[in-house]
Design a protein around this motif. Structure first.
Motif, short mmCIF file in Angstrom:
data_model
loop_
_atom_site.label_atom_id
_atom_site.label_comp_id
_atom_site.label_asym_id
_atom_site.label_seq_id
_atom_site.Cartn_x
_atom_site.Cartn_y
_atom_site.Cartn_z
N ARG A 25 0.82 -1.22 0.00
CA ARG A 25 0.00 0.00 0.00
C ARG A 25 0.85 1.27 0.00
O ARG A 25 0.34 2.35 -0.19
CB ARG A 25 -0.92 0.01 1.21
CG ARG A 25 -1.92 -1.15 1.21
CD ARG A 25 -2.69 -1.21 2.49
NE ARG A 25 -1.76 -1.49 3.58
CZ ARG A 25 -2.08 -1.52 4.86
NH1 ARG A 25 -3.33 -1.28 5.23
NH2 ARG A 25 -1.18 -1.79 5.78
N VAL A 26 2.17 1.12 0.22
CA VAL A 26 3.09 2.25 0.24
C VAL A 26 3.83 2.29 -1.09
O VAL A 26 4.46 1.32 -1.48
CB VAL A 26 4.10 2.15 1.40
CG1 VAL A 26 5.07 3.31 1.38
CG2 VAL A 26 3.37 2.07 2.74
N THR A 27 3.73 3.43 -1.79
CA THR A 27 4.45 3.59 -3.06
C THR A 27 5.32 4.84 -2.99
O THR A 27 5.01 5.79 -2.27
CB THR A 27 3.49 3.71 -4.25
OG1 THR A 27 2.61 4.80 -4.04
CG2 THR A 27 2.68 2.44 -4.44
N VAL A 28 6.40 4.79 -3.75
CA VAL A 28 7.32 5.92 -3.84
C VAL A 28 7.39 6.32 -5.31
O VAL A 28 7.64 5.48 -6.17
CB VAL A 28 8.71 5.56 -3.31
CG1 VAL A 28 9.65 6.75 -3.41
CG2 VAL A 28 8.64 5.05 -1.87
N ILE A 29 7.14 7.61 -5.58
CA ILE A 29 7.15 8.10 -6.96
C ILE A 29 8.12 9.28 -7.06
O ILE A 29 8.45 9.93 -6.07
CB ILE A 29 5.75 8.52 -7.42
CG1 ILE A 29 5.19 9.65 -6.58
CG2 ILE A 29 4.80 7.33 -7.43
CD1 ILE A 29 3.90 10.27 -7.11
N THR A 30 8.56 9.55 -8.27
CA THR A 30 9.44 10.68 -8.53
C THR A 30 8.61 11.96 -8.64
O THR A 30 7.59 11.99 -9.32
CB THR A 30 10.23 10.46 -9.83
OG1 THR A 30 10.97 9.25 -9.70
CG2 THR A 30 11.17 11.61 -10.10
N GLY A 31 9.06 13.00 -7.95
CA GLY A 31 8.38 14.28 -7.99
C GLY A 31 8.89 15.18 -6.89
O GLY A 31 9.87 14.87 -6.21
N ALA A 32 8.22 16.29 -6.71
CA ALA A 32 8.55 17.20 -5.61
C ALA A 32 8.30 16.47 -4.29
O ALA A 32 7.39 15.64 -4.20
CB ALA A 32 7.69 18.46 -5.69
N PRO A 33 9.11 16.74 -3.26
CA PRO A 33 8.90 16.08 -1.98
C PRO A 33 7.46 16.25 -1.49
O PRO A 33 6.92 17.35 -1.50
CB PRO A 33 9.89 16.77 -1.04
CG PRO A 33 10.96 17.27 -1.94
CD PRO A 33 10.24 17.67 -3.21
N GLY A 34 6.85 15.14 -1.11
CA GLY A 34 5.48 15.20 -0.62
C GLY A 34 4.99 13.84 -0.15
O GLY A 34 5.66 12.83 -0.32
N ILE A 35 3.82 13.87 0.44
CA ILE A 35 3.19 12.65 0.94
C ILE A 35 1.68 12.82 0.80
O ILE A 35 1.14 13.91 0.99
CB ILE A 35 3.58 12.39 2.42
CG1 ILE A 35 3.04 11.07 2.91
CG2 ILE A 35 3.15 13.53 3.31
CD1 ILE A 35 3.59 10.66 4.27
N SER A 36 1.01 11.73 0.43
CA SER A 36 -0.45 11.75 0.39
C SER A 36 -0.97 10.41 0.86
O SER A 36 -0.32 9.38 0.70
CB SER A 36 -0.99 12.08 -1.01
OG SER A 36 -0.69 11.03 -1.91
N ALA A 37 -2.12 10.46 1.47
CA ALA A 37 -2.78 9.25 1.97
C ALA A 37 -4.19 9.21 1.39
O ALA A 37 -4.88 10.22 1.36
CB ALA A 37 -2.83 9.25 3.49
N THR A 38 -4.60 8.04 0.94
CA THR A 38 -5.92 7.85 0.38
C THR A 38 -6.69 6.86 1.24
O THR A 38 -6.17 5.79 1.58
CB THR A 38 -5.83 7.34 -1.07
OG1 THR A 38 -5.05 8.26 -1.83
CG2 THR A 38 -7.20 7.19 -1.70
N PHE A 39 -7.91 7.23 1.58
CA PHE A 39 -8.76 6.41 2.45
C PHE A 39 -10.12 6.20 1.79
O PHE A 39 -10.64 7.09 1.14
CB PHE A 39 -9.02 7.12 3.79
CG PHE A 39 -7.78 7.44 4.57
CD1 PHE A 39 -7.28 6.53 5.47
CD2 PHE A 39 -7.12 8.64 4.39
CE1 PHE A 39 -6.14 6.81 6.20
CE2 PHE A 39 -5.97 8.93 5.11
CZ PHE A 39 -5.49 8.01 6.02
#
Length: 48
Positions: A25-39
């Motif tokens: 459920r944890v993914t790492v993508i290339t982009g500007a530093p950030g975090i998001s959670a989907t519920f």
């Protein structure tokens, strides 16, 4: 539920986290530093 981490050096971050986090459920993508959670909620899918 899903957690997405973004970072300019995503592969390096993923390699550093690999020994600590083994969860599909944890993914790492290339982009500007950030975090998001989907519920999933009774009112539908929400992303923070």
């Amino acid at each position: 539920m899903a957690l997405t981490l973004s970072h300019p050096r995503a592969s390096a971050l993923q390699a550093a986290l690999a020994p600590l986090i083994d969860d599909p459920r944890v993914t790492v993508i290339t982009g500007a530093p950030g975090i998001s959670a989907t519920f999933d909620t009774p009112g539908g899918r929400k992303t923070l």
